[in-house]
Design a protein around this motif. Sequence first.
Motif, short mmCIF file in Angstrom:
data_model
loop_
_atom_site.label_atom_id
_atom_site.label_comp_id
_atom_site.label_asym_id
_atom_site.label_seq_id
_atom_site.Cartn_x
_atom_site.Cartn_y
_atom_site.Cartn_z
N LEU A 124 -31.40 -28.72 -44.24
CA LEU A 124 -32.52 -28.17 -44.99
C LEU A 124 -32.08 -27.69 -46.38
O LEU A 124 -32.83 -27.76 -47.34
CB LEU A 124 -33.19 -27.04 -44.21
N THR A 125 -30.84 -27.22 -46.50
CA THR A 125 -30.35 -26.76 -47.80
C THR A 125 -30.36 -27.89 -48.82
O THR A 125 -30.62 -27.66 -50.00
CB THR A 125 -28.93 -26.17 -47.71
N LEU A 126 -30.09 -29.10 -48.38
CA LEU A 126 -30.12 -30.26 -49.28
C LEU A 126 -31.54 -30.58 -49.73
O LEU A 126 -31.76 -31.01 -50.86
CB LEU A 126 -29.49 -31.48 -48.61
N ASP A 127 -32.48 -30.37 -48.84
CA ASP A 127 -33.87 -30.70 -49.16
C ASP A 127 -34.49 -29.75 -50.18
O ASP A 127 -35.43 -30.12 -50.86
CB ASP A 127 -34.72 -30.69 -47.88
N VAL A 128 -33.98 -28.54 -50.26
CA VAL A 128 -34.56 -27.56 -51.18
C VAL A 128 -33.60 -27.13 -52.29
O VAL A 128 -33.91 -26.22 -53.05
CB VAL A 128 -35.09 -26.31 -50.42
N GLU A 129 -32.46 -27.82 -52.42
CA GLU A 129 -31.45 -27.37 -53.37
C GLU A 129 -31.95 -27.31 -54.81
O GLU A 129 -31.58 -26.40 -55.56
CB GLU A 129 -30.17 -28.20 -53.26
N GLY A 130 -32.80 -28.21 -55.23
CA GLY A 130 -33.33 -28.17 -56.59
C GLY A 130 -34.15 -26.92 -56.83
O GLY A 130 -34.03 -26.27 -57.88
N ALA A 131 -34.95 -26.55 -55.86
CA ALA A 131 -35.77 -25.34 -55.99
C ALA A 131 -34.90 -24.09 -55.94
O ALA A 131 -35.20 -23.09 -56.61
CB ALA A 131 -36.82 -25.30 -54.88
N LEU A 132 -33.83 -24.14 -55.17
CA LEU A 132 -32.94 -22.97 -55.07
C LEU A 132 -32.20 -22.70 -56.36
O LEU A 132 -31.82 -21.56 -56.63
CB LEU A 132 -31.94 -23.18 -53.93
N ASP A 133 -32.00 -23.72 -57.17
CA ASP A 133 -31.31 -23.55 -58.44
C ASP A 133 -32.06 -22.62 -59.38
O ASP A 133 -31.47 -22.07 -60.31
CB ASP A 133 -31.09 -24.91 -59.13
N ARG A 134 -33.34 -22.43 -59.16
CA ARG A 134 -34.14 -21.54 -60.03
C ARG A 134 -33.85 -20.06 -59.78
O ARG A 134 -34.24 -19.21 -60.56
CB ARG A 134 -35.62 -21.82 -59.83
N PHE A 135 -33.17 -19.75 -58.68
CA PHE A 135 -32.83 -18.36 -58.37
C PHE A 135 -31.45 -18.04 -58.95
O PHE A 135 -30.47 -18.70 -58.62
CB PHE A 135 -32.79 -18.13 -56.85
N SER A 136 -31.37 -17.04 -59.80
CA SER A 136 -30.07 -16.67 -60.37
C SER A 136 -29.25 -15.84 -59.39
O SER A 136 -28.03 -15.91 -59.40
CB SER A 136 -30.26 -15.92 -61.68
N LYS A 137 -29.92 -15.08 -58.54
CA LYS A 137 -29.23 -14.25 -57.54
C LYS A 137 -29.64 -14.73 -56.16
O LYS A 137 -30.81 -14.64 -55.79
CB LYS A 137 -29.58 -12.78 -57.72
N LYS A 138 -28.68 -15.23 -55.38
CA LYS A 138 -29.00 -15.76 -54.06
C LYS A 138 -27.77 -15.71 -53.16
O LYS A 138 -26.65 -15.79 -53.64
CB LYS A 138 -29.52 -17.17 -54.16
N GLU A 139 -28.03 -15.54 -51.88
CA GLU A 139 -26.99 -15.59 -50.86
C GLU A 139 -27.54 -16.38 -49.69
O GLU A 139 -28.71 -16.23 -49.32
CB GLU A 139 -26.63 -14.18 -50.38
N PHE A 140 -26.66 -17.19 -49.09
CA PHE A 140 -27.05 -17.99 -47.92
C PHE A 140 -26.04 -17.77 -46.81
O PHE A 140 -24.85 -17.63 -47.06
CB PHE A 140 -27.06 -19.50 -48.23
N LEU A 141 -26.53 -17.76 -45.61
CA LEU A 141 -25.68 -17.73 -44.42
C LEU A 141 -26.11 -18.87 -43.53
O LEU A 141 -27.30 -19.00 -43.20
CB LEU A 141 -25.83 -16.41 -43.66
#
Length: 145
Positions: A68-85
């Motif tokens: 799922l991280t690959l499917d939304v990676e473009g949208a996640l790039d818009r967040f300057s502060k993020k953490e994933f587990l």
Amino acid sequence: MTPYLKQLASLLTLIDGPYRNNTADENLKCDRILLIGGGLGITGLLSWATSHPNTKLLWSLKQSDRALTLDVEGALDRFSKKEFLVGQRFDVKSMLEAEGQMGWKKVGVVVCGPGGLCDDVTAEVVRLGRAGKMVWELEVHAYSW
């Protein structure tokens, strides 16, 4: 399933919100917004990427859902502060307590995910709200099957 659908056709996907006439109004007035997502709950948080200048995304998902991280990676790039587990959950208590010690006057928390995660976040925000001087705004988007 998403990669399979991508092979079949182009799917137009629209994401909108938050809207000024709903509960997001109070969150948008906060010093900081924490977005907490579990699994597919990320889809309910993506629209917040540019809604506030001080937003932090926290997203956890099962190891089996890593694709799922690959499917939304473009949208996640818009967040300057993020953490994933991946393969584990955030320690909600420690995470929110750390934010409470940052010196913010008002923190908005938006949680989107399974019921257990939403319950844990809600309980901790209520506990911290009663114990401290900082104001917490909470918006919950629980999903279940």
